[in-house]
Design an enzyme around this catalytic site. Structure first.
Site, PDB file in Angstrom:
ATOM      1  N   GLY A  15      17.521   3.890  -1.780  1.00 23.01           N
ATOM      2  CA  GLY A  15      16.626   2.857  -1.272  1.00 23.01           C
ATOM      3  C   GLY A  15      16.726   2.773   0.233  1.00 23.01           C
ATOM      4  O   GLY A  15      17.107   3.735   0.897  1.00 23.01           O
ATOM      5  N   CYS A  16      16.391   1.615   0.778  1.00 21.25           N
ATOM      6  CA  CYS A  16      16.424   1.414   2.230  1.00 21.25           C
ATOM      7  C   CYS A  16      17.800   1.793   2.772  1.00 21.25           C
ATOM      8  O   CYS A  16      18.819   1.264   2.348  1.00 21.25           O
ATOM      9  CB  CYS A  16      16.110  -0.035   2.550  1.00 21.25           C
ATOM     10  SG  CYS A  16      16.207  -0.428   4.300  1.00 21.25           S
ATOM     11  N   PHE A  17      17.808   2.730   3.711  1.00 20.69           N
ATOM     12  CA  PHE A  17      19.081   3.301   4.147  1.00 20.69           C
ATOM     13  C   PHE A  17      20.017   2.336   4.823  1.00 20.69           C
ATOM     14  O   PHE A  17      21.227   2.478   4.731  1.00 20.69           O
ATOM     15  CB  PHE A  17      18.890   4.561   4.975  1.00 20.69           C
ATOM     16  CG  PHE A  17      17.898   4.542   6.106  1.00 20.69           C
ATOM     17  CD1 PHE A  17      17.491   3.403   6.758  1.00 20.69           C
ATOM     18  CD2 PHE A  17      17.349   5.753   6.522  1.00 20.69           C
ATOM     19  CE1 PHE A  17      16.588   3.431   7.811  1.00 20.69           C
ATOM     20  CE2 PHE A  17      16.437   5.809   7.570  1.00 20.69           C
ATOM     21  CZ  PHE A  17      16.059   4.636   8.222  1.00 20.69           C
ATOM     22  N   TRP A  18      19.511   1.319   5.509  1.00 21.23           N
ATOM     23  CA  TRP A  18      20.446   0.477   6.240  1.00 21.23           C
ATOM     24  C   TRP A  18      21.255  -0.431   5.314  1.00 21.23           C
ATOM     25  O   TRP A  18      22.384  -0.784   5.629  1.00 21.23           O
ATOM     26  CB  TRP A  18      19.795  -0.274   7.385  1.00 21.23           C
ATOM     27  CG  TRP A  18      18.775  -1.326   7.077  1.00 21.23           C
ATOM     28  CD1 TRP A  18      18.924  -2.420   6.281  1.00 21.23           C
ATOM     29  CD2 TRP A  18      17.455  -1.406   7.607  1.00 21.23           C
ATOM     30  NE1 TRP A  18      17.793  -3.165   6.279  1.00 21.23           N
ATOM     31  CE2 TRP A  18      16.865  -2.573   7.090  1.00 21.23           C
ATOM     32  CE3 TRP A  18      16.715  -0.614   8.478  1.00 21.23           C
ATOM     33  CZ2 TRP A  18      15.569  -2.971   7.409  1.00 21.23           C
ATOM     34  CZ3 TRP A  18      15.433  -1.008   8.786  1.00 21.23           C
ATOM     35  CH2 TRP A  18      14.865  -2.161   8.265  1.00 21.23           C
ATOM     36  N   GLY A  19      20.731  -0.790   4.149  1.00 20.43           N
ATOM     37  CA  GLY A  19      21.502  -1.579   3.195  1.00 20.43           C
ATOM     38  C   GLY A  19      22.634  -0.772   2.588  1.00 20.43           C
ATOM     39  O   GLY A  19      23.755  -1.268   2.420  1.00 20.43           O
TER      40      GLY A  19
END
Length: 166
Positions: A15-19
């Site tokens: 999913g969203c890489f920063w999470g």
């Protein structure tokens, strides 16, 4: 990011890489992380390209870790706790192939471990649907823009759909 005799590289998409990065960057045995794009056909993609879903790339995290402190198997078991590996091309509010769940293996040992861990997680009964995580060879990794690196450190309280599940 090159590995050394004492370090190995793992490339994961959930999913969203920063999470994912936020939960992995200080995990014991992780040396360093960076977010970027991999698994697609476009050379040197930028966020503006990847977010369209047309490049084939996934938002991913490259992890340098110390295998004497953290095995690849244990890293993957933790990774599977950070996202829902049963949702195809989606995590939280993020939808599209760029948000797929994937393990990009760097050698045959990583491939075999990834397959075994995926089977274990799928059989665990923790998820009501089948695990859909792709296990594919690593391909070129393109670092994301500086503003995406350690995004949640720079933007406390920013959006994330990632958390550690029991």
């Amino acid at each position: 990011m090159a590995g050394s005799a004492q370090h190995q590289i793992a490339t994961l998409a959930g999913g969203c890489f920063w999470g994912v990065e936020e939960l992995l960057r200080e995990y014991p045995g992780v040396i360093k992380t960076r977010v970027g794009y991999t698994g697609g056909a476009t050379s040197n993609p930028r966020y503006e390209d990847v977010k369209t879903g047309r490049t084939g790339h996934a938002e991913a995290i490259e992890i340098v870790f110390d295998p004497s402190r953290l095995s690849f198997e244990d890293l993957l078991l933790y990774f599977f706790r950070l996202h829902d590996p049963t949702t195809l091309n989606r995590q939280g509010n993020d939808r599209g192939t760029q948000y797929r769940s994937a393990i990009f293996y760097h050698d045959e040992s990583q491939r075999l471990t990834a397959e075994a861990v995926k089977t274990k997680v799928d059989a665990s009964g923790k998820w009501p649907k089948p695990v859909v995580t792709d296990i594919v060879p690593a391909s070129p990794f393109y670092a994301a823009e500086d503003y995406h690196q350690k995004y949640l450190v720079k933007n406390p309280g920013g959006y994330t759909c990632h958390f550690v599940r029991d």
